[in-house]
Write an enzyme that holds these catalytic residues in place. Structure first.
Site, PDB file in Angstrom:
ATOM      1  N   LYS A  58      39.796  36.097  48.352  1.00  0.00           N
ATOM      2  CA  LYS A  58      40.345  36.835  49.536  1.00  0.00           C
ATOM      3  C   LYS A  58      39.317  37.099  50.905  1.00  0.00           C
ATOM      4  CE  LYS A  58      44.547  39.458  47.871  1.00  0.00           C
ATOM      5  NZ  LYS A  58      44.587  40.314  47.241  1.00  0.00           N
ATOM      6  N   GLN A 102      43.017  46.872  46.929  1.00  0.00           N
ATOM      7  CA  GLN A 102      43.526  45.848  45.030  1.00  0.00           C
ATOM      8  C   GLN A 102      44.077  46.973  44.253  1.00  0.00           C
ATOM      9  OE1 GLN A 102      43.265  42.859  45.307  1.00  0.00           O
ATOM     10  NE2 GLN A 102      45.137  42.813  43.849  1.00  0.00           N
ATOM     11  N   ASP A 125      47.480  45.644  54.315  1.00  0.00           N
ATOM     12  CA  ASP A 125      48.167  45.201  52.875  1.00  0.00           C
ATOM     13  C   ASP A 125      49.425  45.586  52.989  1.00  0.00           C
ATOM     14  OD1 ASP A 125      48.233  43.548  51.094  1.00  0.00           O
ATOM     15  OD2 ASP A 125      47.801  45.606  48.787  1.00  0.00           O
TER      16      ASP A 125
END
Ligand code: NDP
Length: 288
Positions: A58, A102, A125
């Site tokens: 990423k 994450q 996200d």
């Protein structure tokens, strides 16, 4: 015996590169106009090798399009309060536009509490319940990255969605539910399936568009696919050191009209949509 179908194989890397070029151009235009580039903050708690490699991917993707990235690699012993304090700092930091925590998190940290602590204006996200709620209301700017990638793939191949029978296997917060909502917003008739669904094979065979996100290697064989259907394989599971999808890729060739491979398929699209969400969050917050 049905006629064999010419199956198109989705090239996720090619489409991702094309979309990332467009994002890079947008960022270049902004920086030429004297604005700073957008910035994504990524947080990893613990040292899970797969998560570490996703984070690196990423960050690389950010730097290639001229987006800044800051990383916070925290030890597995990090407490929930410590992570919440970091998120509060990042929420208040005007130089940060998107926040990615994450998953999975260590057992001592409740992912729901963490999702709710991310400023929805920086929710790159799409973990915050408000982001999910906006998608339910049909007025969304940011949505979960993988589902946005699935939609971009279908649009790229001009798969008709209006009135289509769409079947989604999986009902998770990050894939199954948002994919179902996105397809419904495009006027598909959506059936959402899960581990208790009866006669899954027959339901899948009724699909014009079949999205599989169950994490069950090669669960969907040729008999489950309607000839000519668009089959989107989101699942990735490591089997004997190889990444395997939820769809038996070789078996559905010649049956599906479109199939996504487990490598260079939906994966690169997911990262691209994270970049897209971050740029979008930046523009919205800055009124650009
Ligand atoms: P989850 O484990 O959160 O959800 C899996 C879903 O599949 C659940 O709703 C579950 O049903 C359902 N399911 C499991 N087994 C069956 C079965 N035999 N029949 C029907 N439904 C079943 O997974 P995620 O949604 O997070 O991810 C799904 C897959 O997609 C994984 O392989 C993951 O690695 C991959 N993935 C890939 C991404 C990419 O970028 N390519 C991004 C995100 C995920 P129930 O609710 O009843 O338990």
């Amino acid at each position: 015996m049905p006629e064999p179908v010419q199956t198109q194989v989705f090239d996720g890397m090619a489409l991702a590169n094309e979309l990332r070029r467009q994002l890079a151009e947008e960022i270049e235009d902004l920086t030429k106009a004297g604005k700073r580039p957008p910035c994504l903050a990524v947080v990893l708690v613990g040292d899970d090798p797969a998560s570490r490699s996703y984070i690196k991917g990423k960050q690389r993707a950010c730097s290639r399009i001229g987006m800044d990235a800051v990383e916070h690699m925290l030890p597995a012993s990090t407490s929930q309060d410590e992570l919440l304090a970091l998120l509060a700092d990042m929420n208040a930091d005007d130089a940060i536009d998107g926040i990615l925590v994450q998953l999975p998190l260590p057992d001592a940290i409740d992912p729901t509490v963490i999702a709710e602590a991310i400023d929805p204006a920086k929710d790159a996200d799409a973990l915050h319940p408000m982001t999910a709620g906006r998608l339910v209301s049909g007025k969304y700017d940011i949505a979960s990255c993988t589902p946005l990638g699935v939609l971009a793939c279908l649009d790229h191949h001009r798969i008709p969605l209006e009135g289509a029978n769409a079947v989604v296997v999986g009902r998770s917060q990050i894939v199954g539910k948002p994919v179902s909502l996105l397809l419904q917003l495009r006027n598909a008739t959506v059936t959402m399936c899960h581990s208790r669904t009866r006669d899954l094979e027959t339901i899948c065979r009724s699909a014009d568009v079949l999205v599989v996100a169950a994490g069950r290697p090669r669960m969907v064989g040729a008999d489950w696919v309607k000839p000519g259907a668009a089959v989107i394989d989101v699942g990735v599971t490591e089997v004997d050191g190889k990444l395997v999808g939820d769809v038996d890729f070789d078996a559905v060739q010649g049956v599906a009209g479109l199939i996504t491979p487990s490598r260079r398929g939906i994966g690169p699209m997911t990262i691209t949509m994270l970049l897209r969400n971050t740029l979008h969050a930046y523009r919205t917050r800055k009124g650009l």
